[in-house]
Scaffold this motif. Sequence first.
Motif, PDB file in Angstrom:
ATOM      1  N   ASP A  50      45.154  42.852  34.294  1.00  0.00           N
ATOM      2  CA  ASP A  50      44.603  42.371  35.563  1.00  0.00           C
ATOM      3  C   ASP A  50      45.233  41.003  35.816  1.00  0.00           C
TER       4      ASP A  50
ATOM      5  N   GLN B 175      31.261  34.826  43.650  1.00  0.00           N
ATOM      6  CA  GLN B 175      32.102  33.897  42.898  1.00  0.00           C
ATOM      7  C   GLN B 175      31.596  32.461  42.991  1.00  0.00           C
TER       8      GLN B 175
ATOM      9  N   TRP C 222      32.849  43.071  52.570  1.00  0.00           N
ATOM     10  CA  TRP C 222      33.620  42.407  51.520  1.00  0.00           C
ATOM     11  C   TRP C 222      34.761  41.615  52.146  1.00  0.00           C
TER      12      TRP C 222
ATOM     13  N   ASP D 228      41.876  39.405  47.565  1.00  0.00           N
ATOM     14  CA  ASP D 228      40.982  39.123  46.447  1.00  0.00           C
ATOM     15  C   ASP D 228      41.418  39.976  45.255  1.00  0.00           C
ATOM     16  N   THR D 229      41.484  39.363  44.070  1.00  0.00           N
ATOM     17  CA  THR D 229      41.964  40.106  42.902  1.00  0.00           C
ATOM     18  C   THR D 229      41.030  41.245  42.501  1.00  0.00           C
ATOM     19  N   PHE D 230      39.801  41.249  43.007  1.00  0.00           N
ATOM     20  CA  PHE D 230      38.933  42.383  42.723  1.00  0.00           C
ATOM     21  C   PHE D 230      39.408  43.657  43.423  1.00  0.00           C
TER      22      PHE D 230
ATOM     23  N   SER E 163      41.541  45.498  40.796  1.00  0.00           N
ATOM     24  CA  SER E 163      40.814  46.236  39.764  1.00  0.00           C
ATOM     25  C   SER E 163      39.905  47.316  40.340  1.00  0.00           C
ATOM     26  N   SER E 164      39.954  47.507  41.661  1.00  0.00           N
ATOM     27  CA  SER E 164      39.106  48.524  42.275  1.00  0.00           C
ATOM     28  C   SER E 164      39.743  49.907  42.280  1.00  0.00           C
TER      29      SER E 164
ATOM     30  N   HIS F  43      30.211  42.263  34.847  1.00  0.00           N
ATOM     31  CA  HIS F  43      30.941  42.909  35.941  1.00  0.00           C
ATOM     32  C   HIS F  43      30.079  43.907  36.706  1.00  0.00           C
TER      33      HIS F  43
ATOM     34  N   LEU G   9      30.242  42.594  40.766  1.00  0.00           N
ATOM     35  CA  LEU G   9      31.570  42.349  41.321  1.00  0.00           C
ATOM     36  C   LEU G   9      32.486  43.554  41.203  1.00  0.00           C
ATOM     37  N   HIS G  10      32.904  43.838  40.012  1.00  0.00           N
ATOM     38  CA  HIS G  10      33.922  44.858  39.811  1.00  0.00           C
ATOM     39  C   HIS G  10      33.384  46.271  40.006  1.00  0.00           C
TER      40      HIS G  10
ATOM     41  N   TYR H 210      32.546  47.214  43.689  1.00  0.00           N
ATOM     42  CA  TYR H 210      33.757  47.320  44.489  1.00  0.00           C
ATOM     43  C   TYR H 210      34.550  48.590  44.135  1.00  0.00           C
TER      44      TYR H 210
END
Length: 842
Positions: free
Chosen positions: A91, A181, A432, A505-507, A510-511, A546, A549-550, A553
């Motif tokens: 990630d 965040q 989001w 967004d870096t999420f 990872s989605s 997580h 957040l993760h 998402y």
Amino acid sequence: MTPSRGDAPARPSRFNALKADAAWQATWDERGTFVARQDGGNKPKTFVLEMFPYPSGRIHMGHVRNYTMGDVLARYRRMTGHDVLHPMGWDAFGMPAENAAMEKGVHPRGWTLDNIGTMKAQLKRLGFALDWSRELATCEPDYYGHEQALFLDLLAGGLVYRKESAVNWDPVDMTVLANEQVIDGRGWRSGALVEKRKLNQWFLKITDFADELLDGLGELEHWPDKVKLMQENWIGRSRGLQFRFGLSDGGEVEVFTTRPDTIFGASFVAVAADHPIARELAERSAEVAAFVEKCKQGGTTAAELETQEKLGFDTGLTARHPFDPNWQLPVYIANFVLMEYGTGAVFGVPAHDQRDLDFARKYDLTVTRVVSDGERSEPTFAGDEAYTGPGALVNSRFLDGMAVEDAKRAVIAHAESDGWGHGTTVYRLRDWGVSRQRYWGTPIPIIHCSACGVVPVPHDQLPVVLPEDVSFAVPGNPLDRHPTWKHVACPSCGGAAVRETDTLDTFVDSSWYFIRFASQPKDKPFDRAEAEAWLPVGQYIGGVEHAILHLLYARFWTRALRHIGKLDIAEPFAGLFTQGMVTHATFRSADGRWLNPAEVEDGSEIATGQAVTVGRVEKMSKSKKNTVDPEPIVDQYGADAVRWFMLSDSPPERDLEWSENGIEGSWRFVQRLWRLFDGDQAGEGEDTALNRRVHQTVAGVAGDIEALQFNKAVAKLYELVSAIERAQPSASRTAAVRTAMLLVAPMVPHLAEEAWSASGEQGLIADAAWPEVDPTLLVEDEVTIAIQVNGKLRDTLVMPKGAAKDVVEAAALASDKIVRLLEGKAPRKVVVVPDRLVNLVA
């Protein structure tokens, strides 16, 4: 070099862990042992996945615990006949790389790739059964280019939009933060106090899926209840009342409440600083304008609104109570009301809402009890803690005596009947916001043209690649300052245009990474049939931090892809396990610095000799430097001892305290296993009791691994090893030793491979089948019965299961120990509990 097998050469008496680790890891790599096969025939498919790490520099013991759990399950599933996908990736986008660029003068890409190389080497030393052929890093164009394509597909599907909105602005990182965040009003990475700003932002329509995401939680049978509850609360579906107050100037203000039952406890109305009423007043009054500007300080999260000082400005307006035209409520502008939540206006009920109570106490407003706590019902409400529990309505006219839910329905019915309001369902969940004002992230594939407006980058021009020549000499987004990268011809009209300089967004990264793990064509993000063959992930493992957040998402992203026809999967993770943390004591030097455990010896700082202060045992973290680097531990004890310790000492859902004694004990057991596997002496005959123990252990360990109760599996293996060590040489003992090799193979794979090969077995133990169980041997035909005298345990009997009471009683009375204790006298009373105990009352 591949270790020899087929013969049984003489073995050293001591297991050489480092030599075995390197040899067998090389063998697995050479043979592609853990490469997932897409065309596995009729074998069932299993997707085991641990949350992929951020490449921060080095792995820590938390990583080791997480990946060891997944590895045991993956290896076990291979042995039980599954095709297993167990991949690893990185990630790799995010602020730490930019911070490193600013602090160390390095490029984020170089810093990230160096860290990946280091961490990958560390992971490989632990012998994880990973399919490295599917390795991915989210910072590579061949990953984020496909992400850009998916973003454009969602845009075309109506699930992406751009609007001006109030955002959480981190003044140090100079970027927007999602609500999640912001921790206690501060940026989760910088720690800076967050500000409210208005910016044009890109949003994903997660709220379109609010009901699906909420209702889908009920189908996730293999998720922790606590995680489902956290998501349920975050989505926050509730039934409430939207209605209008008439204002003293002839206007109206619309409010929404989830507690219409408390309407008779209202003492004020409050509007957001950017509500139209506030804006209009600010245009006419410098004092109001100054207050509105002050309200922009602070974040936009619910947590921040709860904790910040409550500030209000009395507008001089009053609002007419809907049930009493003579009841006028003062109207305030307040910093704890946000325009983005509900209607941007609320009515305050101080006795039953903590924020309202804080505000009322500060401005000396009325506080009236309208819900009884069961003991107090008088109107006057004392104290500084609001009552938010259940109860009957009081001091509320026609609502008196009603339960809260009945009163809610009654008020909504009145509002709808009289035409001043209506019942409605609302959600805490907000769309989001995915725009981030930073360099090291996925460029949003949009071009802004003065003639054509917002223009998507054509798919054949993807990926939009980040420029390498950027400067971090000044704060802010280097993409916005780049002299050439952002300037481009409009794909629609050919005129001069500029790229979107915000990144995702870096999420977002990872989605969907788990989908890319399952299918990796070069020309598109994934092949649907190939991805669906592996998905959903059968077992996902990672930290409970997580949960919102993760995980939320990722659930949304999967549903969004289904919505636009890209995938026919609703839930990405069928099973979820949230492991406990690895903890360690904390240390401070004499001058207050945090010290790493390696810098401390015998209560003193090694460098200075001064005494250290030993703090609490806490989660390992870089900030408090109480991390333990696994590399020197592996150097000293080998990978298998580290893996065994991670599995053996504590239930996996609980925290595990790292200790030198624990790792040394694990190393001793590894050597004990080696001696057991090395020291078997051939014998003849059968040992029925040992056979039964072996088959019970096979079944028990299998069940424990399936349930991820690794510490219970370890305990059963300890017991089996002890039983084998006590047994006399026999065919049963030889078979038991072989079975024990197979049972420990998922946990201590290097040792198991070495013993398997040295015993003359063919092939790899990693490819061997899990031992079969004889069901007839799972049934106990003997039981141990306790003999008590006056309630105290004095002896035990081993008897056939189901033995008659008189037989058990006679056997107990015939025990030498019992005869001596009774001194020849008959007991006054004998109580026999079948298959459990005999109690003699002397």
